[in-house]
Scaffold this active site. Structure first.
Site, mmCIF file in Angstrom:
data_model
loop_
_atom_site.group_PDB
_atom_site.id
_atom_site.type_symbol
_atom_site.label_atom_id
_atom_site.label_comp_id
_atom_site.label_asym_id
_atom_site.label_seq_id
_atom_site.Cartn_x
_atom_site.Cartn_y
_atom_site.Cartn_z
ATOM 1 N N GLN A 96 0.851 -1.195 0.000
ATOM 2 C CA GLN A 96 0.000 0.000 0.000
ATOM 3 C C GLN A 96 0.886 1.245 0.000
ATOM 4 O O GLN A 96 1.300 1.734 1.043
ATOM 5 C CB GLN A 96 -0.946 0.024 1.209
ATOM 6 C CG GLN A 96 -1.905 1.193 1.112
ATOM 7 C CD GLN A 96 -2.950 1.211 2.211
ATOM 8 O OE1 GLN A 96 -3.145 0.236 2.921
ATOM 9 N NE2 GLN A 96 -3.605 2.340 2.347
ATOM 10 N N PHE A 97 1.157 1.761 -1.196
ATOM 11 C CA PHE A 97 2.071 2.890 -1.324
ATOM 12 C C PHE A 97 1.559 4.152 -0.655
ATOM 13 O O PHE A 97 2.345 5.021 -0.290
ATOM 14 C CB PHE A 97 2.415 3.149 -2.799
ATOM 15 C CG PHE A 97 1.346 3.876 -3.563
ATOM 16 C CD1 PHE A 97 1.405 5.256 -3.711
ATOM 17 C CD2 PHE A 97 0.294 3.190 -4.146
ATOM 18 C CE1 PHE A 97 0.425 5.937 -4.426
ATOM 19 C CE2 PHE A 97 -0.690 3.865 -4.857
ATOM 20 C CZ PHE A 97 -0.630 5.238 -5.001
ATOM 21 N N THR A 98 0.254 4.288 -0.447
ATOM 22 C CA THR A 98 -0.278 5.512 0.160
ATOM 23 C C THR A 98 0.176 5.695 1.615
ATOM 24 O O THR A 98 0.105 6.792 2.146
ATOM 25 C CB THR A 98 -1.818 5.561 0.095
ATOM 26 O OG1 THR A 98 -2.349 4.426 0.780
ATOM 27 C CG2 THR A 98 -2.294 5.568 -1.347
#
Length: 148
Positions: free
Chosen positions: A78-80
């Site tokens: 989850q890059f966020t």
């Protein structure tokens, strides 16, 4: 690297309407990989994740880790998580790994988990996909591990 861990009764990942991974009791770990992360960061983060004591013992105290509780692990990229939200009203992803680096490091993390902790069933999401993650948070118990 940032790792958001949630103690779950169950969790699953669906891509394009198909369930691609599911676990029962265990940890759902959302993984945010930064450009500065290395294999050493992965090793340190995985060790902390696997040994973090968030499961209850016989006295209802959080004294057991994932292995001691015989739980399962679901790793989801989850890059966020690595967004800089300090300024303005739009997140900045300047500290995040490139998609190529992020995929390589995430796959390396999965391999390390499966190799170093073979007794713990480990499942994953699909890197870069539009995933639907469903979970039943147990507690709720959620911690953000910031690995340097």
């Amino acid at each position: 690297m940032k790792i958001l861990i949630q103690r779950v009764q169950h969790a699953s990942v669906t891509v394009n309407g198909d369930c691609i991974s599911a676990i029962n009791k265990g940890i759902l770990a959302l993984i945010g990989i930064e450009a500065s992360d290395t294999e050493a960061t992965l090793t340190k983060g995985l060790h902390k994740l696997m040994h973090y004591r968030i499961f209850s013992d016989e006295n209802e105290k959080m004294n057991l880790n994932l292995q001691q509780s015989q739980g399962e692990l679901l790793l989801v990229s989850q890059f966020t998580l690595v967004a800089d939200t300090q300024k303005g009203l739009r997140p900045s992803f300047s500290k995040g790994a490139s998609p190529e680096q992020g995929k390589q490091l995430f796959e390396q993390l999965v391999m390390l988990a499966q190799t170093n902790y073979p007794q713990t069933p480990t499942k994953t999401g699909q890197f870069g996909a539009d995933m639907k993650v469903e979970l039943l948070n147990d507690g709720p118990v959620t911690f953000l591990l910031d690995i340097q």
